[in-house]
Write an enzyme that holds these catalytic residues in place. Sequence first.
Site, mmCIF file in Angstrom:
data_model
loop_
_atom_site.group_PDB
_atom_site.id
_atom_site.type_symbol
_atom_site.label_atom_id
_atom_site.label_comp_id
_atom_site.label_asym_id
_atom_site.label_seq_id
_atom_site.Cartn_x
_atom_site.Cartn_y
_atom_site.Cartn_z
ATOM 1 N N GLY A 7 4.049 9.897 10.857
ATOM 2 C CA GLY A 7 3.153 11.058 10.735
ATOM 3 C C GLY A 7 3.381 11.679 9.375
ATOM 4 O O GLY A 7 4.236 12.543 9.211
ATOM 5 N N GLY A 9 1.794 13.750 7.387
ATOM 6 C CA GLY A 9 0.958 14.900 7.034
ATOM 7 C C GLY A 9 1.700 15.759 6.021
ATOM 8 O O GLY A 9 2.491 15.252 5.228
ATOM 9 N N ALA A 10 1.480 17.062 6.063
ATOM 10 C CA ALA A 10 2.093 17.924 5.066
ATOM 11 C C ALA A 10 3.619 17.860 5.136
ATOM 12 O O ALA A 10 4.287 17.542 4.149
ATOM 13 C CB ALA A 10 1.600 19.363 5.244
ATOM 14 N N GLY A 12 5.615 15.778 6.911
ATOM 15 C CA GLY A 12 6.090 14.404 6.767
ATOM 16 C C GLY A 12 6.119 13.980 5.315
ATOM 17 O O GLY A 12 7.058 13.311 4.861
ATOM 18 N N LYS A 77 1.632 16.101 14.418
ATOM 19 C CA LYS A 77 1.335 17.236 15.282
ATOM 20 C C LYS A 77 1.839 16.888 16.684
ATOM 21 O O LYS A 77 1.832 15.713 17.086
ATOM 22 C CB LYS A 77 -0.174 17.466 15.335
ATOM 23 C CG LYS A 77 -0.742 17.909 14.000
ATOM 24 C CD LYS A 77 -0.673 19.403 13.889
ATOM 25 C CE LYS A 77 -1.297 19.844 12.571
ATOM 26 N NZ LYS A 77 -0.959 21.247 12.306
ATOM 27 N N LYS A 184 12.728 28.847 15.529
ATOM 28 C CA LYS A 184 11.461 28.499 14.884
ATOM 29 C C LYS A 184 10.291 28.557 15.869
ATOM 30 O O LYS A 184 9.204 29.008 15.516
ATOM 31 C CB LYS A 184 11.527 27.107 14.246
ATOM 32 C CG LYS A 184 10.248 26.854 13.466
ATOM 33 C CD LYS A 184 10.222 25.601 12.656
ATOM 34 C CE LYS A 184 8.942 25.602 11.799
ATOM 35 N NZ LYS A 184 8.548 24.279 11.360
ATOM 36 N N ASN A 188 7.157 30.740 15.277
ATOM 37 C CA ASN A 188 5.807 30.171 15.203
ATOM 38 C C ASN A 188 4.895 30.727 16.285
ATOM 39 O O ASN A 188 3.728 31.026 16.020
ATOM 40 C CB ASN A 188 5.863 28.642 15.330
ATOM 41 C CG ASN A 188 6.264 27.980 14.031
ATOM 42 O OD1 ASN A 188 6.106 28.555 12.964
ATOM 43 N ND2 ASN A 188 6.792 26.786 14.111
#
Lengths: 305, 303
Positions: A7, A9-10, A12, A77, A184, A188
């Site tokens: 994954g 993405g940002a 990763g 995600k 976290k 979040n």
Amino acid sequence: MRICIVGCGAVGSLFAANLAGLDDVDVWAYDASREHVAAINAHGLRLSGAGDVLGRLRATTDASELPACDFGIVATKAMHTEAAIRATALAFADGCVATVQNGLGNEETLARHVDRIIRGTTFPAGRIVEPGHVQWDVKGDTALGPFEEKPAPFAEVERLADACTRAGMPTEAVRDARGPQWRKVVFNAATNPIGALTGLTHGRVCERPDLRALVTGLVDEGKAVAAAQGIELDSDPEELIDHAAKPEVAYDHKASMLQDVEARRATEIDYLNGGIVGFGVELGVPTPLNRAIWALVKGVEQSWQ
Amino acid sequence: MDASTSICVAGAGTIGSLLAGHLARVADVSVLTRREEHARALEEHGLRVSGRSDFVAHVRASTDPGALEADLVLVACKGNDLEPLARRIAGHFAGATVMTVQNGLGAEEVVAAYGDWPLLSAVTFMSGTRHDDAHVEYILDTATWIGPHRGTTVQDAGRVASLIVSSGLKAEAFDDLRPAQWSKLVFNATVNGVAALTGLPHDFHFAEGELGALVHALVDEGRAAAAAAGIELHDDPWEMNVLATRRGFAHRPSMLEDVEARRPTEVELIGGSLVREASKRSVPVPLQTALYALVKAKEASYS
């Protein structure tokens, strides 16, 4: 050692590009986006913003291309964990798999497919600007620890933490990683959906006293659910929230959930507020505000259908 | 109140236009507008009503309250425009009865501060869409409820209700409007807020599953606030909600349309009123408080 980012993405990409800078680490990335994978293979993976990095690594959309790896770092995600680990599990038959994802329940999902698991929590954040290029918005620490039910050997946890730290992603190996994780999750769950529902950046959420009070209400419920499990938060989420609201930290950061809502993508609400509500029900701890926020964000998702 | 009655509708948004258009068929109607071109459009083209009704009504229109006369003034603007509108009609319409038709609570007090007219209060459940200055579509043919407020009786409310009914709309008079007004307050604070935040029209999601549970919990808080204020609700807001979702037509609450158009909403008068009424009497309403803060923040995100 060989590490595969599952994954890319940002978040990763932050791990992948930084780890690719180490001479002793061979980095692979598995991702579903053909454009992103093609761009990484052609031009490398570029980070800009909080750090400028160009990482050279191998990326693929085809899990059968992956060689055997010492470590996996799962950064999809949360709703894609199951599919991603099912596809890649073979590459980790002799390795350890860490999750640095948001939310609750990812370790349990990994445990259905792999045997040595690392519970992880990471704070850096960013966003994909274009295929092969990630904007690094916020630097931050990572904590890794053995997952209680199917633990990775602690020496292996330390080895991965050391590699990440050397790569410029400060990472600590801890015996009980639940504290950082719940810190976290509580952070979040108290802030991401508020940004998603209102359209405000983190800093603007925090400077509205009525909204900040709602954030505190959500934090308090999350803390109570953590406390009921005997989890000691490694620091107060409230401090983290106020710290992030500073102009030089993450005032202008759009929570990933807000980015999701703006792009009409499914959010991670089920694994954040939904996760807190689920544990709350199990433990008999009331979580009415988290339940309300969960229902509202689910309503946003339903409005797209 | 009969065919010789002259009525001025002050504030011709959707609700004001629906009232003005229909009433012009049974009374002498004028419209007080904020913008010159709005008044000109009405004078030149008449006011077209489509949807459940279909006709063009002739109305006089002006931006100058001094140019208009009336026995009955219907203040039908949005809550945010109420104070400036009340200021504009101050010193005019001597001898007239003034009726407020706003969502939420407190509109009567705002108007009362600007003149000693006898006052009626009203809430309306009808809905429509305003297509342009001279065209409104009549969508939901639900009633307008009217009650006495200052210097008026239930008979006065009844006369206005009859006039509205004779014009083709639905209306009903009440001895005391507050139980109905509070029912609508709790209903609107809940449904409009949830719609504005989720983007959902008022459909089945509001009556089932997790979102239905949230709506139910919000209504429970509203009921507790009403009870503490000594109000026995006229209608149960949860039943109002369930019935509305079963109409086979998903209404888009005005607060949802407002946030989609990035306009200020009526949240201060609706959710804000409910939260303040509850806090005055120390009734905890944490979910309504959260909804109110979220909608306010959504408005802030426009800039």
